[in-house]
Each structure stands twice: as structure tokens, then as C-alpha cells.
Design a protein around this motif. Structure first.
Motif, PDB file in Angstrom:
ATOM      1  N   CYS A  83      14.576   0.188  -1.690  1.00 42.89           N
ATOM      2  CA  CYS A  83      14.073   0.386  -3.056  1.00 42.89           C
ATOM      3  C   CYS A  83      13.160   1.611  -3.105  1.00 42.89           C
ATOM      4  CB  CYS A  83      13.314  -0.849  -3.537  1.00 42.89           C
ATOM      5  SG  CYS A  83      14.341  -2.130  -4.277  1.00 42.89           S
ATOM      6  N   LEU A  84      12.218   1.687  -2.166  1.00 44.37           N
ATOM      7  CA  LEU A  84      11.312   2.833  -2.173  1.00 44.37           C
ATOM      8  C   LEU A  84      12.040   4.120  -1.801  1.00 44.37           C
ATOM      9  CD1 LEU A  84       7.976   1.347  -0.784  1.00 44.37           C
ATOM     10  CD2 LEU A  84       8.932   1.325  -3.093  1.00 44.37           C
ATOM     11  N   TYR A  85      13.057   3.995  -0.971  1.00 46.51           N
ATOM     12  CA  TYR A  85      13.900   5.142  -0.634  1.00 46.51           C
ATOM     13  C   TYR A  85      14.572   5.700  -1.895  1.00 46.51           C
ATOM     14  CZ  TYR A  85      17.540   7.681   2.075  1.00 46.51           C
ATOM     15  OH  TYR A  85      18.369   8.626   2.628  1.00 46.51           O
ATOM     16  N   LEU A  86      15.160   4.813  -2.686  1.00 45.84           N
ATOM     17  CA  LEU A  86      15.879   5.262  -3.882  1.00 45.84           C
ATOM     18  C   LEU A  86      14.929   5.823  -4.932  1.00 45.84           C
ATOM     19  CD1 LEU A  86      18.561   2.453  -4.119  1.00 45.84           C
ATOM     20  CD2 LEU A  86      18.959   4.851  -3.565  1.00 45.84           C
ATOM     21  N   PHE A  87      13.751   5.213  -5.079  1.00 45.78           N
ATOM     22  CA  PHE A  87      12.776   5.771  -6.005  1.00 45.78           C
ATOM     23  C   PHE A  87      12.353   7.170  -5.562  1.00 45.78           C
ATOM     24  CE2 PHE A  87      11.524   1.427  -7.690  1.00 45.78           C
ATOM     25  CZ  PHE A  87      11.940   1.699  -8.987  1.00 45.78           C
ATOM     26  N   SER A 107       0.807  -1.225   0.000  1.00 47.16           N
ATOM     27  CA  SER A 107       0.000   0.000   0.000  1.00 47.16           C
ATOM     28  C   SER A 107       0.838   1.271   0.000  1.00 47.16           C
ATOM     29  CB  SER A 107      -0.913   0.033   1.229  1.00 47.16           C
ATOM     30  OG  SER A 107      -1.733  -1.095   1.300  1.00 47.16           O
ATOM     31  N   TYR A 108       2.014   1.207   0.588  1.00 51.30           N
ATOM     32  CA  TYR A 108       2.814   2.419   0.727  1.00 51.30           C
ATOM     33  C   TYR A 108       3.171   3.014  -0.632  1.00 51.30           C
ATOM     34  CZ  TYR A 108       3.555   0.114   5.265  1.00 51.30           C
ATOM     35  OH  TYR A 108       3.377  -0.540   6.453  1.00 51.30           O
ATOM     36  N   ARG A 109       3.251   2.148  -1.645  1.00 54.32           N
ATOM     37  CA  ARG A 109       3.641   2.627  -2.969  1.00 54.32           C
ATOM     38  C   ARG A 109       2.565   3.474  -3.635  1.00 54.32           C
ATOM     39  NH1 ARG A 109       5.418  -3.217  -3.998  1.00 54.32           N
ATOM     40  NH2 ARG A 109       3.602  -3.359  -5.362  1.00 54.32           N
ATOM     41  N   VAL A 110       1.321   3.358  -3.161  1.00 54.45           N
ATOM     42  CA  VAL A 110       0.216   4.009  -3.866  1.00 54.45           C
ATOM     43  C   VAL A 110       0.398   5.518  -3.921  1.00 54.45           C
ATOM     44  CG1 VAL A 110      -2.275   4.399  -3.886  1.00 54.45           C
ATOM     45  CG2 VAL A 110      -1.374   2.136  -3.320  1.00 54.45           C
ATOM     46  N   ILE A 111       0.686   6.143  -2.781  1.00 54.00           N
ATOM     47  CA  ILE A 111       0.807   7.604  -2.775  1.00 54.00           C
ATOM     48  C   ILE A 111       2.054   8.066  -3.526  1.00 54.00           C
ATOM     49  CG2 ILE A 111      -0.598   8.050  -0.755  1.00 54.00           C
ATOM     50  CD1 ILE A 111       2.026   8.148   0.894  1.00 54.00           C
ATOM     51  N   ALA A 112       3.093   7.230  -3.531  1.00 50.92           N
ATOM     52  CA  ALA A 112       4.278   7.561  -4.329  1.00 50.92           C
ATOM     53  C   ALA A 112       3.926   7.562  -5.815  1.00 50.92           C
ATOM     54  CB  ALA A 112       5.401   6.566  -4.047  1.00 50.92           C
ATOM     55  N   ILE A 166       8.325   6.533   5.316  1.00 46.35           N
ATOM     56  CA  ILE A 166       8.897   7.891   5.292  1.00 46.35           C
ATOM     57  C   ILE A 166       9.179   8.316   3.857  1.00 46.35           C
ATOM     58  CG2 ILE A 166      10.942   9.242   5.922  1.00 46.35           C
ATOM     59  CD1 ILE A 166      11.047   7.540   8.522  1.00 46.35           C
ATOM     60  N   ALA A 167       9.730   7.397   3.070  1.00 43.19           N
ATOM     61  CA  ALA A 167      10.082   7.716   1.683  1.00 43.19           C
ATOM     62  C   ALA A 167       8.851   8.005   0.839  1.00 43.19           C
ATOM     63  CB  ALA A 167      10.878   6.557   1.078  1.00 43.19           C
ATOM     64  N   THR A 168       7.830   7.177   0.968  1.00 40.85           N
ATOM     65  CA  THR A 168       6.649   7.377   0.127  1.00 40.85           C
ATOM     66  C   THR A 168       5.832   8.581   0.584  1.00 40.85           C
ATOM     67  OG1 THR A 168       5.465   5.683   1.396  1.00 40.85           O
ATOM     68  CG2 THR A 168       6.519   4.988  -0.649  1.00 40.85           C
ATOM     69  N   ASN A 169       5.807   8.841   1.893  1.00 44.85           N
ATOM     70  CA  ASN A 169       5.156  10.079   2.356  1.00 44.85           C
ATOM     71  C   ASN A 169       5.838  11.296   1.751  1.00 44.85           C
ATOM     72  OD1 ASN A 169       3.339   8.668   3.904  1.00 44.85           O
ATOM     73  ND2 ASN A 169       4.363   9.045   5.859  1.00 44.85           N
TER      74      ASN A 169
END
Length: 314
Positions: free
Chosen positions: A298-302, A199-204, A260-263
Motif C-alpha cells: 500500500c505504501l509502495y503504491l502511494f 510512523s513510516y507514513r509520517v514523512i510520506a 524504502i517507499a516512504t523514505n
């Protein structure tokens, strides 16, 4: 692997990209059977498959990374004829199962929504990448371009249903009408009706869609809600697992760095009072070490690529 390829192409690492693509074609690519043209979603480091089944978000990342690689570095002999490989993947995603062929398409042909797995009649909000489909509508096989334009519209409308009207949070897995999987009917194991991991990826994704195309002001409204939820309603609390209506489940989040990253990446769309705060918190957060570092980092780097203006269309 598809995530790594996208990072490599964005960071101008041509040799790394070719190595990752060669690994994918050697160990992950299905040459026959119902998954022909798809990729096993997970392998060990030596290439041994942990599972044969594909995860459709991998194919969409493969396809766009390959198009970008073609545009940056050109096409060579197979398997490094990147644009042809991308179009072949997308053809399978749309047409598999037609004319008596075994297997099933990754997108539902009636509602244009991506499936969680080819066998499922359900989806995962984090798989919905309308900003990718806009580009597929330019570069896929000509006969499939109208499909991808419709898919972009369908996914943007789907995300409005999947994200909670008050919090902006989305469940991991949901039906095509946006309703989260009921926990007692979850055939995929465990609970996936809450705000957790995928789910965290959705807002990103919503943020990057707005950065690239600014197609819908709803993206701004939704990401403002999510940032308010974490920065106001639950300020200074340890990240937990949440129902999408905001109810706290007293279990620690497994991937707090990813949150934190996706927020922060959500700020590509958000314009509320917490957009800068979320980015500053991300900037002051180090990469994760130890167990579970893969997904967080991965989400941090994106997020780092996107917020620095380096997650670009090529």
C-alpha cells in the motif's frame, strides 16, 4: 479499504471505486449506535467485521476519496452521491456527541487535532493530513470550513512537536503535546513509543503536504533529517526498530519495503543530498510478496503515485 478507494480514484478506476464504496457501505458502515456514520476499521474478505471500532485516519481518507470521485465522475443516486457522502462523514467527525447524541467526535474540538480513536485523548502522528484538511476547508459543509482550516494549521504545528528535533523521526502514538506514549502506560497493547509501522507514513504525508501546498519550509528540514538518518548514519544496515532519538532496538523492521517507499516519498519535500538516492533505491525495489505484503505494498503504491505526479488534487 479507504486506502484502496484513494488508489482507485487516483488511477481512474471508476468501477473499482464504486465496488469498494459499496462494500464499505454494506459491511463497514455503522447505521446506528455511538459509531453511527463511522466505519469499522477492519473486516474479513467476506465482510465479517474483525472489530467494530473505527480508526479516524480511515474516515479522512474516505472523505477525500469521495470528493475526488465526485469531481472526476460526478454524483449519482445514493450511495453513489459521493460529495454528499463525504460531507456527511466529515460532519460526524466534527459534531458527533453534540446535543446529547451518543458517541464522540474524531477531532478534539478544543485543539483541532485528530484522535487515535474516538475514545482516546491522544493521537497518532501518521493520521495528521493537513493537506487533506485544506481541501475539506473548501468542500465540507460551509459551517465546518473554518474548523478544517484551523485543523490544517494545528496539525502542521503538531507534527513539529511529534518529530524528533535531530532525527526527524516520530513515534507511533503520542500525546497532544507530541510526547511519545511511555511504554509502561500504553493501553493499546505493545510498545508504540518508537519509530515503527504507523510512523513510516509520517514523512510520506509531510512530503505530499509540501507537494500540494508548500505551506511550511519545516517539511523540507524534517525530511532532510530523516533521509540523512537512513542514508548516512545507518547506511547499508538492515532496517531495524528505532527510538525516535535514533537509538537502535535490535529487532528487524517488519515492513522494510514500506520504509524504502516512504523514505522516497519524503523526497517530495526533501532537497538534501539523499533525496535522489532514496528515490533510486525505491525504483529498484520490487513489490513485496508473501506475508505482510499488504501494508508494504500500500505504501509502495502511494509512493509510486506521488513521485510520478499522479497523486493529485481533483
Amino acid at each position: 479499504m479507504s486506502y484502496s478507494m484513494m488508489m482507485a480514484v487516483q488511477m481512474d478506476r471508476q468501477e473499482d471505486f464504486a465496488l469498494l464504496w459499496n462494500f464499505s457501505m454494506t459491511f463497514m458502515h455503522h447505521k446506528d449506535g455511538p459509531y453511527r456514520g463511522y466505519f469499522a476499521w477492519t473486516t474479513a474478505l467476506d465482510g465479517t467485521r474483525n472489530a467494530d471500532g473505527p480508526a479516524p485516519d480511515g474516515e479522512e481518507y474516505y472523505a477525500l476519496a469521495l470528493f475526488f470521485a465526485s469531481h472526476r465522475w460526478g454524483d449519482r443516486e445514493a450511495p453513489y452521491n459521493y460529495s454528499e457522502q463525504a460531507r456527511a462523514i466529515l460532519h460526524e467527525c466534527v459534531h458527533k456527541g453534540e446535543n446529547g447524541e451518543e458517541g464522540r467526535a474524531m477531532w478534539d474540538p478544543e485543539n483541532y487535532l485528530i484522535r487515535f480513536v474516538p475514545e482516546a485523548d491522544s493521537t497518532d502522528a501518521s493520521y495528521h493530513l493537513p493537506h487533506f484538511y485544506e481541501l475539506f476547508a473548501l468542500w465540507a459543509n460551509e459551517e465546518d470550513r473554518p474548523f478544517w482550516k484551523k485543523a490544517a494549521k494545528a496539525s502542521r504545528e503538531y507534527l513539529k512537536k511529534a518529530c524528533h528535533k535531530d532525527t526527524g523521526l516520530a513515534a507511533e502514538y503520542a500525546y497532544y503535546d507530541g510526547t511519545p506514549y511511555e511504554k509502561e502506560q500504553d493501553v493499546f497493547g505493545g510498545r508504540h513509543d518508537w519509530y515503527y509501522s504507523d510512523s513510516y507514513r509520517v514523512i510520506a504525508n509531510i512530503g505530499l503536504d509540501y507537494e500540494w501546498f508548500a505551506a511550511d519550509e519545516w517539511n523540507v528540514e524534517n525530511n532532510n533529517k530523516v533521509q540523512k538518518f537512513f542514508c548516512e548514519t545507518h547506511k547499508d544496515e538492515e532496517f531495524k526498530i528505532y527510538e525516535i532519538d535514533g537509538t537502535v532496538i535490535e529487532q528487524p523492521a517488519l515492513h522494510p519495503v514500506a520504509m524504502i517507499a516512504t523514505n522516497a516519498q519524503a523526497s517530495l519535500a526533501a532537497n538534501g543530498p539523499y533525496a535522489k538516492e532514496c528515490v533510486e533505491r525505491f525504483w529498484n525495489t520490487p513489490l513485496r510478496k508473501g506475508e505482510r505484503r499488504y501494508y508494504d505494498n500500500c505504501l509502495y503504491l502511494f509512493a509510486l503515485l506521488a513521485l510520478s505526479g499522479n497523486y493529485r488534487i481533483y
